[in-house]
Design a protein around this motif. Structure first.
Motif, PDB file in Angstrom:
ATOM      1  N   LEU A 112      30.050  22.662 -49.653  1.00 24.66           N
ATOM      2  CA  LEU A 112      28.951  23.435 -50.217  1.00 24.66           C
ATOM      3  C   LEU A 112      28.120  24.128 -49.147  1.00 24.66           C
ATOM      4  O   LEU A 112      27.549  25.202 -49.394  1.00 24.66           O
ATOM      5  N   SER A 113      28.047  23.523 -47.973  1.00 24.68           N
ATOM      6  CA  SER A 113      27.065  23.930 -46.973  1.00 24.68           C
ATOM      7  C   SER A 113      27.620  24.742 -45.812  1.00 24.68           C
ATOM      8  O   SER A 113      26.971  25.684 -45.348  1.00 24.68           O
ATOM      9  N   ALA A 114      28.781  24.379 -45.307  1.00 23.59           N
ATOM     10  CA  ALA A 114      29.291  24.980 -44.076  1.00 23.59           C
ATOM     11  C   ALA A 114      29.673  26.439 -44.278  1.00 23.59           C
ATOM     12  O   ALA A 114      30.480  26.765 -45.152  1.00 23.59           O
ATOM     13  N   GLY A 115      29.096  27.311 -43.492  1.00 22.71           N
ATOM     14  CA  GLY A 115      29.482  28.721 -43.511  1.00 22.71           C
ATOM     15  C   GLY A 115      28.988  29.506 -44.698  1.00 22.71           C
ATOM     16  O   GLY A 115      29.287  30.689 -44.818  1.00 22.71           O
ATOM     17  N   SER A 116      28.224  28.894 -45.589  1.00 25.59           N
ATOM     18  CA  SER A 116      27.726  29.613 -46.755  1.00 25.59           C
ATOM     19  C   SER A 116      26.453  30.367 -46.383  1.00 25.59           C
ATOM     20  O   SER A 116      25.540  29.788 -45.777  1.00 25.59           O
ATOM     21  N   PRO A 117      26.330  31.634 -46.748  1.00 25.59           N
ATOM     22  CA  PRO A 117      25.120  32.383 -46.421  1.00 25.59           C
ATOM     23  C   PRO A 117      23.896  31.909 -47.199  1.00 25.59           C
ATOM     24  O   PRO A 117      22.766  32.097 -46.767  1.00 25.59           O
ATOM     25  N   ALA A 118      24.118  31.299 -48.351  1.00 26.20           N
ATOM     26  CA  ALA A 118      23.001  30.807 -49.168  1.00 26.20           C
ATOM     27  C   ALA A 118      23.404  29.496 -49.828  1.00 26.20           C
ATOM     28  O   ALA A 118      23.627  29.439 -51.043  1.00 26.20           O
ATOM     29  N   PRO A 119      23.506  28.420 -49.046  1.00 27.31           N
ATOM     30  CA  PRO A 119      23.931  27.140 -49.617  1.00 27.31           C
ATOM     31  C   PRO A 119      22.862  26.561 -50.538  1.00 27.31           C
ATOM     32  O   PRO A 119      21.667  26.795 -50.345  1.00 27.31           O
ATOM     33  N   PRO A 120      23.269  25.795 -51.544  1.00 25.94           N
ATOM     34  CA  PRO A 120      22.299  25.224 -52.488  1.00 25.94           C
ATOM     35  C   PRO A 120      21.547  24.060 -51.856  1.00 25.94           C
ATOM     36  O   PRO A 120      22.038  23.419 -50.917  1.00 25.94           O
ATOM     37  N   PRO A 121      20.350  23.739 -52.361  1.00 26.75           N
ATOM     38  CA  PRO A 121      19.656  22.539 -51.910  1.00 26.75           C
ATOM     39  C   PRO A 121      20.458  21.299 -52.302  1.00 26.75           C
ATOM     40  O   PRO A 121      20.961  21.205 -53.420  1.00 26.75           O
TER      41      PRO A 121
END
Length: 227
Positions: free
Chosen positions: A20-29
């Motif tokens: 969900l988090s790695a490399g995502s420009p807008a990862p969720p909380p």
């Protein structure tokens, strides 16, 4: 943006959160329980969208979609200590705990989904089986790969039985591909090569009669999951 909470911070949670988090420009909380502080704090240190909470209840208080990822034998005790809200979407990644059992422990929450994410979620390459279909759960797992929805909960148990046999195998393949990538091979080439080599190995095992033994083993696992 939909906040996700995770009660249980083992390797599977780590894989989904990384995807969900790695490399995502807008990862969720993402809010993590403190059940495994090493993993929770490591993820929080690596990704600014991830918060390690002080308790499981804090996870529920700060998230609407809550993934339960604890060991089956402690699921009941963990859930009975928590207060759920009617607006919670509860996604259980716990094997062998039915929707009916979950419903008894997460009321007044009514949207309950069972899911079987794979460790390859860390590379957004999971194929997650879930039942029943739910837009919140689908969005979560489509963020880390593909989603498949079986026809009923009984069929989901078949996916669970199969997963029990090859989770370690998938982890081994991912480790080999990652090692190749760390030594200069393009990630897509490493994945393709490992898949080809082990696919050919599967043909050799098939000729040796191994599938019959695997089938008998899967029957035994499925019996344990559905008893």
């Amino acid at each position: 943006m939909q906040p996700y909470g995770f009660v249980g911070t083992g390797e599977l949670t780590a894989a989904v959160v990384e995807g969900l988090s790695a490399g995502s420009p807008a990862p969720p909380p993402v809010f993590l329980s403190p059940r495994n502080q090493r993993i929770a704090h490591d993820l929080a240190a690596r990704f600014p969208n991830v918060t390690a909470c002080g308790s499981n209840q804090e996870v529920l208080d700060r998230a609407t979609a809550v993934v339960i990822a604890v060991r089956p034998q402690i699921t009941r005790d963990v859930l009975e200590e928590l207060t759920f809200r009617p607006d919670h979407v509860v996604v259980s990644a716990v094997a062998a705990v039915s929707l009916a059992e979950l419903r008894d422990h997460v009321a007044p929450a009514e949207r309950i989904v069972r899911a079987i994410p794979l460790p390859t979620a860390s590379r957004r390459a999971s194929c997650t089986a879930l039942y029943p279909d739910d837009p919140v759960a689908r969005t979560l797992f489509e963020s880390v790969g593909e989603v498949v929805v079986p026809e009923n909960e009984t069929t989901l148990a078949t996916f669970s039985a199969a997963t029990a046999t090859f989770a370690a195998h998938l982890d081994q393949l991912a480790t080999i591909a990652a090692w190749m990538a760390a030594h200069g091979v393009r990630a897509e080439d490493a994945n393709a090569y490992v898949a080809h080599v082990f696919g050919e190995l599967g043909n050799t095992l098939r000729e040796a009669g191994v599938p019959d033994h695997i089938g008998h083993g899967l029957d035994a696992v499925l019996t344990r999951l559905t008893q």
